[in-house]
Scaffold this motif. Structure first.
Motif, mmCIF file in Angstrom:
data_model
loop_
_atom_site.group_PDB
_atom_site.id
_atom_site.type_symbol
_atom_site.label_atom_id
_atom_site.label_comp_id
_atom_site.label_asym_id
_atom_site.label_seq_id
_atom_site.Cartn_x
_atom_site.Cartn_y
_atom_site.Cartn_z
ATOM 1 N N THR A 109 -21.246 -75.147 66.953
ATOM 2 C CA THR A 109 -21.450 -76.539 66.550
ATOM 3 C C THR A 109 -22.865 -76.589 65.965
ATOM 4 O O THR A 109 -23.568 -75.573 65.997
ATOM 5 C CB THR A 109 -21.250 -77.500 67.756
ATOM 6 O OG1 THR A 109 -21.568 -78.833 67.360
ATOM 7 C CG2 THR A 109 -22.146 -77.141 68.942
ATOM 8 N N GLU A 111 -25.544 -79.333 66.119
ATOM 9 C CA GLU A 111 -26.516 -80.394 66.431
ATOM 10 C C GLU A 111 -27.956 -79.935 66.199
ATOM 11 O O GLU A 111 -28.763 -80.649 65.614
ATOM 12 C CB GLU A 111 -26.368 -80.864 67.885
ATOM 13 C CG GLU A 111 -25.228 -81.843 68.152
ATOM 14 C CD GLU A 111 -23.870 -81.152 68.290
ATOM 15 O OE1 GLU A 111 -23.822 -79.903 68.257
ATOM 16 O OE2 GLU A 111 -22.856 -81.873 68.424
ATOM 17 N N ARG A 140 -16.141 -69.952 68.737
ATOM 18 C CA ARG A 140 -16.275 -70.136 70.185
ATOM 19 C C ARG A 140 -15.454 -69.040 70.839
ATOM 20 O O ARG A 140 -14.249 -68.940 70.591
ATOM 21 C CB ARG A 140 -15.781 -71.516 70.632
ATOM 22 C CG ARG A 140 -16.663 -72.625 70.089
ATOM 23 C CD ARG A 140 -16.237 -74.008 70.551
ATOM 24 N NE ARG A 140 -17.054 -75.003 69.872
ATOM 25 C CZ ARG A 140 -16.855 -76.311 69.916
ATOM 26 N NH1 ARG A 140 -15.848 -76.789 70.619
ATOM 27 N NH2 ARG A 140 -17.644 -77.144 69.282
ATOM 28 N N GLU A 142 -13.559 -68.313 73.120
ATOM 29 C CA GLU A 142 -12.675 -68.870 74.150
ATOM 30 C C GLU A 142 -12.130 -67.739 75.027
ATOM 31 O O GLU A 142 -11.788 -66.675 74.518
ATOM 32 C CB GLU A 142 -11.482 -69.565 73.487
ATOM 33 C CG GLU A 142 -11.834 -70.630 72.464
ATOM 34 C CD GLU A 142 -11.850 -72.020 73.054
ATOM 35 O OE1 GLU A 142 -11.450 -72.160 74.230
ATOM 36 O OE2 GLU A 142 -12.271 -72.955 72.349
ATOM 37 N N GLY A 152 -8.207 -71.396 68.522
ATOM 38 C CA GLY A 152 -8.673 -70.119 67.997
ATOM 39 C C GLY A 152 -10.071 -69.824 68.521
ATOM 40 O O GLY A 152 -10.657 -70.612 69.261
ATOM 41 N N ASP A 159 -17.856 -81.417 60.961
ATOM 42 C CA ASP A 159 -18.771 -82.039 61.913
ATOM 43 C C ASP A 159 -19.792 -82.869 61.172
ATOM 44 O O ASP A 159 -20.448 -82.408 60.245
ATOM 45 C CB ASP A 159 -19.432 -81.026 62.858
ATOM 46 C CG ASP A 159 -19.775 -79.687 62.228
ATOM 47 O OD1 ASP A 159 -19.044 -79.235 61.326
ATOM 48 O OD2 ASP A 159 -20.788 -79.100 62.636
ATOM 49 N N GLU A 280 -5.674 -82.721 70.914
ATOM 50 C CA GLU A 280 -6.942 -83.318 70.478
ATOM 51 C C GLU A 280 -7.264 -82.835 69.067
ATOM 52 O O GLU A 280 -7.492 -81.654 68.845
ATOM 53 C CB GLU A 280 -8.059 -82.897 71.441
ATOM 54 C CG GLU A 280 -9.392 -83.494 71.049
ATOM 55 C CD GLU A 280 -10.572 -82.815 71.745
ATOM 56 O OE1 GLU A 280 -10.500 -82.560 72.950
ATOM 57 O OE2 GLU A 280 -11.571 -82.541 71.047
ATOM 58 N N HIS A 283 -13.019 -85.544 67.943
ATOM 59 C CA HIS A 283 -13.806 -85.948 69.107
ATOM 60 C C HIS A 283 -15.128 -86.494 68.583
ATOM 61 O O HIS A 283 -15.794 -85.832 67.784
ATOM 62 C CB HIS A 283 -14.043 -84.728 70.008
ATOM 63 C CG HIS A 283 -14.373 -85.088 71.423
ATOM 64 N ND1 HIS A 283 -14.108 -84.256 72.484
ATOM 65 C CD2 HIS A 283 -14.947 -86.197 71.947
ATOM 66 C CE1 HIS A 283 -14.504 -84.839 73.607
ATOM 67 N NE2 HIS A 283 -15.011 -86.011 73.299
#
Ligand code: 5CA
Length: 437
Positions: A109, A111, A140, A142, A152, A159, A280, A283
């Motif tokens: 991500t 930020e 990520r 996972e 995935g 974003d 989802e 978000h």
């Protein structure tokens, strides 16, 4: 596009590793190919859908006034040390060391990266509000990548990041994204449900998840049945207006995920409560000064005092949406693409390749569709009719046009709607008029 020149490696057998419909159908339709666990190549058919989804997301972000940028996938660890997340993020972060021994990471991500860009450039409240977004691959690591591109390790995310002078302005930015998300998902033929959500590793205290209902969803969703009837498709939106009434309309209904739902204290009577599974697809978060404070993203306010900017971040799972849409839109024969995201609008089937009449009628129909700007996949392969029908149904283009010897003699083509299964015989010109636009 002529199918004889396309690259669409369809599979007849159902791949054994795929547990859910979208994964099975994407593999069978030759949309993707696994490279390693949770990492996929996008083949031409899948790539076309991915780009269509990306473009809808982009247009709806731009409509809000958000500005597109493109940040790198590889980020320096030092930025994440500033926010404190380098150590917190754990094993999901793929850490890399370059040849100079510098710690880097493949971004899960952005930020920190966007806050760094912002703090170097913006010093005054006069340059606010701003919302910058990008559509970029994320990684990520996972533990259990599964369901193909739905969960995935490498995935495409939109974003967006908003910057505001105070909480009230931050809430306005949040509302813009909230409304843009409803519009984005509805344009794709989906019915999004906003759920009040946990913020997890992103932080903050105001957050909504957008889920769509599908049997194979990863989480259980509970909501008032009337929420499923809401639509803003035909509502004229002015992003400079106060959007709070729209957000309130959606959030006034009960909607909760399984971790927040308490059956004993649910305010909705049982006969009005919908219990279903959800995927989802987006978000959104307002997290205030969680990153701006430690990273020193401050601006001068109207009174000349330096304040940390209020921030939010807003994600859409662009690659996940391809699978989510298939989960919501398929039948036993294959995918049924909503028109807006279909890889082609029309599948043209020449039932007898080599027959002069069929070849001429099909070629002429194909050229006219193309001249009219209609995206068409022309099955000009020498294959049995049955195989052609099966692969057209599998790849799920909204319309099929079937041209065979009997129709050519009678001066008609057959038009089939993939979604309803309705078939109709009509003249080529009438079919072209129906498919135009
Ligand atoms: N920084 C925030 C918002 S920009 C963020 O990362 N949010 S997120 O973690 O919720 O991810 C945003 C969206 O990306 C999710 O709603 C989901 O649709 C998608 N997504 C998250 N993880 C994966 C994954 N492993 N595979 C596919 N899509 C994913």
């Amino acid at each position: 596009m002529r199918l004889s020149k396309f690259f669409m490696p369809t599979l007849k057998e159902t791949p054994s590793e795929a547990q859910i419909a979208s994964h099975r159908l994407m593999l069978r339709a030759g949309m993707i190919r696994q490279s390693s666990a949770g990492i996929y190549s996008w083949l031409p058919l899948g790539h076309r859908v991915l780009k269509k989804i990306e473009q809808i997301v982009r247009e709806e972000q731009n409509a809000t006034g958000a500005l597109e940028v493109l940040m790198p996938t590889i980020q320096p660890a030092d930025l994440w040390r500033e926010s404190g997340r380098y150590d917190d993020y754990g094993k999901e972060m793929l850490r890399i060391r370059d040849r100079h021994g510098r710690d880097m990471l493949y971004g899960p991500t952005n930020e920190e990266q966007i806050t760094d860009i912002f703090r170097a450039a913006v010093k005054s409240y006069k340059d606010l509000p701003r919302n910058l977004y990008h559509i970029q691959w994320k990684f990520r690591d996972e533990v259990r990548p599964r369901f193909g591109i739905m969960r995935g390790r490498e995935f495409l995310m939109k974003d967006a990041y908003s910057f505001d002078i105070d909480l009230a302005a931050g809430k306005r930015s949040y509302n813009k994204m909230f409304v843009a998300y409803l519009r984005t998902f509805e344009r794709m033929g989906l019915r999004p449900i906003p759920l009040r959500a946990d913020t997890g590793p992103i932080g903050g205290n105001l957050s909504h998840e957008f889920v769509i209902l599908a049997e194979t969803g990863e989480s259980e969703v509970f909501c008032h049945r009337d929420l499923l009837e809401l639509s803003i498709r035909d509502v004229e939106i002015d992003y400079d207006d106060d959007l709070e009434p729209i957000v309130e309309r959606y959030t006034s209904y009960y909607a909760a995920s399984d971790d927040q739902h308490d059956a004993a204290n649910c305010p909705v009577p049982a006969d009005e409560l919908v219990t279903a599974r959800g995927i989802e697809v987006g978000h959104i978060f307002h997290f205030g000064t969680k990153y701006s404070k430690p990273m020193g993203a401050v601006v001068a306010n109207r009174e000349g005092q330096e304040v940390a900017v209020e921030m939010g971040s807003y994600g859409i799972g662009v690659s996940r949406l391809v699978g989510a849409i298939i989960e919501a839109c398929h039948d036993d024969d294959g995918i049924i693409w909503p028109a807006e995201v279909a890889p082609f609008k029309v599948g043209l089937i020449n039932l007898r390749v080599g027959d002069a009449g069929c070849d001429a009628a099909s070629a002429s129909f194909y050229e006219k569709l193309q001249a009219g700007g209609v995206e068409v996949l022309y099955d000009d392969r020498e294959e049995r009719g049955g195989a052609k029908f099966a692969s057209m149904d599998l790849i799920g283009l909204p319309w099929q046009v079937i041209i065979g010897p009997r129709g050519v003699k009678a001066g008609v083509v057959e038009l089939k709607n993939r979604g309803t299964g309705e078939r109709e015989e009509l003249s080529p010109d009438a079919a072209l008029a129906r498919l135009a636009g």
